[in-house]
Design a protein around this motif. Sequence first.
Motif: not given
Lengths: 330, 95
Positions: A93, A96, A168, A172
Motif C-alpha cells: 500500500h 502504490y 486497490r 485488500e
Amino acid sequence: MYTQALNTAETDDRGLEDAARAAQFQARIDAEERIEPNDWMPAAYRKTLTRQISQHAHSEIVGMLPEGNWITRAPTLRRKAALLAKVQDECGHGLYLYAAAETLGTSREELVDAMLAGKAKYSSIFNYPTLTWADIGTIGWLVDGAAIMNQIPLCRCSYGPYARAMIRVCKEESFHQRQGYEIMLTLCRGSEEQKAMARDALNRWWWPVLMMFGPPDAASQHSDTSTKWKIKRFSNDELRQKFVDATVPQAQYLGLTIPDPAMTQDADGHWRYSEIDWTEFKQVLAGNGPCNRDRLAARRKAHEEGAWVREAAASYAAKRAQRQIAQAAE
Amino acid sequence: MATPNTPLWEVFIRSRNGLAHKHVGSLHASDATMALQAARDIYTRRGEGLSIWVVPSTAITASDPADKGMMFEPAESKIYRHPTFYEVPEEVGHM
C-alpha cells in the motif's frame, strides 16, 4: 510514466495567476471529472495532494513497525502467516501510494527523505506501542476499520492516480479488519486472562483510534478547499461518527465495553461519544507520543542499512548497461 | 558519489489468457530483472496475473492533454462511423 512529462513548477506558478484556467479546473471537478497527472491543476491542489498522499504512504510504511513487532511471536502458524501477509500488504500500500504521489512531480526519494528528516508526518496512531498479542487483534479490527472508513470515500477522490490506488488498497484492507476481529473473537471466547488482555487492548486503543479521523470539523484547517476540490467527501466528524456507529455493535458482540461510560445512543440510532482529549493528539503529532522517536529511529536505521543494497543495484545496472553498449559497438 | 534515483517502470499485467495486458501501476527498480520481481511482489499477491510486462517509464511517449481537442474531437463529430447512424427497417431484423 507521469512524472517525466510534468508541467514544471514555473508554469504552475504562472498558471496560478490564470483565473480562467482555475475556473475551468473547478468546473471539471464539479462535473465529477477525474484529474490526471499531466492535466493543468492549481499549484495548491498539487501541493495539498502531494502532502496528503505522501503522508498516507508514510503511514503505511511506519504502520508496518507496530505489527512487525509481533510476527515472530504470533501464537500459531496460521496467525503468523496471516500477520506476515498483512504487513506485506501495508508495504505494498505504501508503494502504490508513493507511486501516486510521484505523479505530482516529487520523487519518492525526496518524499522518503522528508519523512526520515521528521519534516513529513504520518498517522498519529502508529506512535502507540503494541504491548500484547491482543493489540494486533485491536489494530486489525479498529485501526484498519477506521482506515477503511476514511479510504472508501477516497476511492472517488478527484485525483485519478490516488483514487485508483485507494481502490486497490480498500480491496485488500477488508482482510485486515476481518483477521483482527477474528483474533479478538478468539481471545474473548478464551480464558479469563485472554479476555482481560482483549479488554486492556481496547481500553488503550479506543481513544487514539477516534483521533485518527483528525481534528474536529470546527478546528480543521484543510477541510474547506479539500472539500471544494473533492479530495475529501466527508468531514472528519462525519467519518468518526460512522465509525463509532459501526463499531459499538461489534464490541457488544465481543462482550467488550467501550471505555467511554458516558456514551449514549440517540433516538436516531447514533452513538454519542464523550469529548476527545485533543491535547494528547497534538502532543503525539508534535513528536511526543509514546513511540515517535522509536518509529523514526527504526525507519532511519532500515534506510541507512539498505544504502549498500541501493548502491550495489545501481552499479550493477550501470555495469550491465555499459556492457550492452560495448557489445552493440562490436 | 550519490546513488542516482532508482528508475521508474510501468507495470502491465495479463490477468487471464485471452485478455490484453493492462496497466496496473508503476514501481522503482534499478534493472529489468528486479523490476519484474518487484512487480510480482507488489502487484500479484493475490493471483492477479499470469504474465507481467515491465517497461521503463522513460520509454513511453504520451499525448499532451492540451492537444486533446485536436487529437480526439475529429472522431467525435463523425457519428456516421457508428452502426446506429444507419436506418434499417425493423422487418429486416437484426443486422
